[in-house]
Scaffold this active site. Structure first.
Site, PDB file in Angstrom:
ATOM      1  N   THR A 211      40.889  51.065  43.678  1.00 28.29           N
ATOM      2  CA  THR A 211      41.227  50.149  44.767  1.00 28.29           C
ATOM      3  C   THR A 211      40.920  48.718  44.348  1.00 28.29           C
ATOM      4  O   THR A 211      40.743  48.442  43.147  1.00 28.29           O
ATOM      5  CB  THR A 211      40.526  50.555  46.083  1.00 28.29           C
ATOM      6  OG1 THR A 211      41.050  49.787  47.158  1.00 28.29           O
ATOM      7  CG2 THR A 211      39.018  50.352  46.032  1.00 28.29           C
ATOM      8  N   ASN A 212      40.877  47.800  45.288  1.00 26.95           N
ATOM      9  CA  ASN A 212      40.603  46.395  44.951  1.00 26.95           C
ATOM     10  C   ASN A 212      39.767  45.760  46.056  1.00 26.95           C
ATOM     11  O   ASN A 212      39.389  46.417  47.019  1.00 26.95           O
ATOM     12  CB  ASN A 212      41.928  45.647  44.759  1.00 26.95           C
ATOM     13  CG  ASN A 212      42.809  45.764  45.983  1.00 26.95           C
ATOM     14  OD1 ASN A 212      42.467  45.280  47.056  1.00 26.95           O
ATOM     15  ND2 ASN A 212      43.934  46.443  45.841  1.00 26.95           N
ATOM     16  N   GLU A 213      39.504  44.483  45.916  1.00 23.27           N
ATOM     17  CA  GLU A 213      38.555  43.770  46.789  1.00 23.27           C
ATOM     18  C   GLU A 213      39.112  43.393  48.165  1.00 23.27           C
ATOM     19  O   GLU A 213      38.406  42.826  48.985  1.00 23.27           O
ATOM     20  CB  GLU A 213      38.119  42.462  46.111  1.00 23.27           C
ATOM     21  CG  GLU A 213      37.115  42.631  44.999  1.00 23.27           C
ATOM     22  CD  GLU A 213      35.718  42.922  45.538  1.00 23.27           C
ATOM     23  OE1 GLU A 213      35.503  42.830  46.750  1.00 23.27           O
ATOM     24  OE2 GLU A 213      34.852  43.265  44.731  1.00 23.27           O
ATOM     25  N   SER A 214      40.388  43.659  48.420  1.00 30.36           N
ATOM     26  CA  SER A 214      40.984  43.189  49.677  1.00 30.36           C
ATOM     27  C   SER A 214      40.309  43.827  50.897  1.00 30.36           C
ATOM     28  O   SER A 214      40.121  45.033  50.951  1.00 30.36           O
ATOM     29  CB  SER A 214      42.478  43.519  49.689  1.00 30.36           C
ATOM     30  OG  SER A 214      42.992  43.288  50.971  1.00 30.36           O
ATOM     31  N   ALA A 277      47.053  44.123  49.602  1.00 27.90           N
ATOM     32  CA  ALA A 277      46.922  44.070  48.146  1.00 27.90           C
ATOM     33  C   ALA A 277      47.274  45.472  47.659  1.00 27.90           C
ATOM     34  O   ALA A 277      46.456  46.388  47.728  1.00 27.90           O
ATOM     35  CB  ALA A 277      45.505  43.700  47.764  1.00 27.90           C
TER      36      ALA A 277
END
Ligand code: C5P
Length: 406
Positions: A211-214, A277
């Site tokens: 996943t990512n930081e969004s 994102a």
């Protein structure tokens, strides 16, 4: 829609009065300025002090308790009110309202209110079914009052029946819709908007994912701003943030789930905002069982995810497409490239390396790029304020291109 609205909550004497504390909190959270008036019987169920502390204003219980000599308090409150919510509304108060009786603070103020009124009846099923109560409710409806249908469920009397007060969140939503219905000057009334939010999760095995930081904050704020501009909003979210009221929410996890959820509504949408994102890649093989540790390196082969915005760019007919670009350098060059490559109508670029912008923050600073238009720089503001700016700019362009009248 409720932001800055002057809402008076009228609490009358039913057991559901205990829920009015939460109701006041929810209206405040939605941005409303809230005052409270209550009947003497309501004070048997919840104290005026509780509602005073939550609303941060005096609570009116006694019509003759004139604290401010410069005004007539009950008329002052009635004139101040932009939305009246009577919750819970007992059979007694409903009967008074239907017959113009003003013998306590609540019924007296209500008789002088000219703003929209939402009545939330809550009582025993037999009291609700009584022809007198039904006739009073129909009479109030004919006066233009909005009546909320009571819930069916477990009543305080210990049996199932109709008459429960709906949950505070549902009341706030009904209040919002009532205000939208009555305003004709909101630019997005009758328009459908789909907003995506959050960072997608791509499964590696049943317990691990990419996943990512969004955080989803920007997308959720856009959904709320669109709602407040009168739109019919679908929020497709991969975020764990609280769901906003007054919007249809589809919770998703992966990019492919997000694409399916969004494309289902794409044909009828007027505006699509891709604030999510979306992970560009996903593990090619998603293991059914937890991957066990072995000695040495582990390789995870990734395959490309669909580009949702680019797909929409190819398929669009009337939809106004807004994408985001989170960059750390050469912001303008990359954003303009995306505008063209994805056939979008607007790209909102933010420099995520800046302290007040980007992932997980409550503020943002963005540059709006559009086809054949000068770039617009929006200085650091809350994401809520930026959300409104973005939509107002999109509305302006759509109006210029005659896209909002179709
Ligand atoms: O190509 P890039 O990821 O930088 O583009 C960002 C924009 O494209 C965002 O609006 C994002 O939501 C959207 N996007 C998408 N599908 C992807 C990747 C990005 O819709 N697979």
């Amino acid at each position: 829609m409720l932001k800055g609205k002057k809402v008076t909550v009228f609490v009358t004497g039913g057991i559901a009065a205990y829920k009015s504390a939460d109701l006041v909190r929810k209206f405040i959270k939605a941005g409303a300025d809230v005052r409270v008036a209550m009947t003497k019987s309501a004070t048997e169920f919840i104290t005026p002090l509780t509602l005073q502390i939550l609303s941060k204003h005096d609570v009116m219980v006694d019509t003759f308790d004139e604290k401010h000599p410069e005004v007539v308090s009950h008329i002052n409150l009635a004139d101040w009110t932009e939305l009246a919510v009577i919750a819970p509304a007992t059979a007694n108060t409903i009967a008074k309202m239907a017959n113009g009786i003003a013998d306590d603070a609540v019924s007296t103020v209500l008789l002088a209110v000219t703003a929209p009124r939402l009545i939330v009846p809550a009582m025993n099923q037999h009291m609700l079914e009584n022809p007198a109560t039904q006739a009073n409710l129909r009479k109030l409806e004919s006066f233009g009052y909005q009546i909320m249908e009571p819930d069916t469920g477990f009543l305080a009397e210990g049996y199932e029946g109709k008459g429960r007060m709906p949950e505070p969140q549902a009341i706030v939503e009904a209040a919002h819709l009532l205000l939208v219905d009555r305003s004709t000057d909101l630019p997005l009334i009758g328009k459908k908007i789909i907003v995506s939010a959050g960072g997608t999760r791509e499964k590696i095995d049943p317990v691990r994912y990419l996943t990512n930081e969004s955080s989803g904050k920007m997308g959720h704020r856009i959904a709320e701003a669109a709602r407040d501009l009168g739109a019919d909003v679908t929020l497709v979210t991969a975020s764990s943030l609280e769901h906003p009221f007054g919007v249809r929410v589809k919770a998703v996890s992966s990019a492919r789930e997000m694409q399916t959820a969004m494309m289902a509504d794409f044909d009828t949408a007027d505006i699509v905002v891709m604030a999510a994102a979306v992970s560009d890649y996903r593990p090619k093989n998603q293991a059914d069982h937890k991957i066990k540790k072995t000695s040495g390196d582990l390789q995870i082969l990734l395959e490309e995810n669909p580009d949702i915005l680019a797909t929409m760019g190819q398929e669009k007919n009337k939809q106004f497409l807004i994408g985001f670009a989170a960059e750390t350098d050469r912001v303008e060059e990359y954003a303009k490239g995306k505008l063209k490559r994805k056939n979008a109508d607007m790209i909102v670029a933010n420099d995520v390396s800046k302290e007040h912008a980007g992932f997980n923050k409550d503020t943002n600073e963005v540059i709006i790029f559009q086809v054949d238009k000068e770039a617009i720089h929006i200085e650091t503001k809350t994401k809520a304020a930026i959300a409104t700016d973005i939509l107002l700019e999109a509305i302006k362009t759509m109006q210029n291109n005659d896209l909002l009248n179709k």
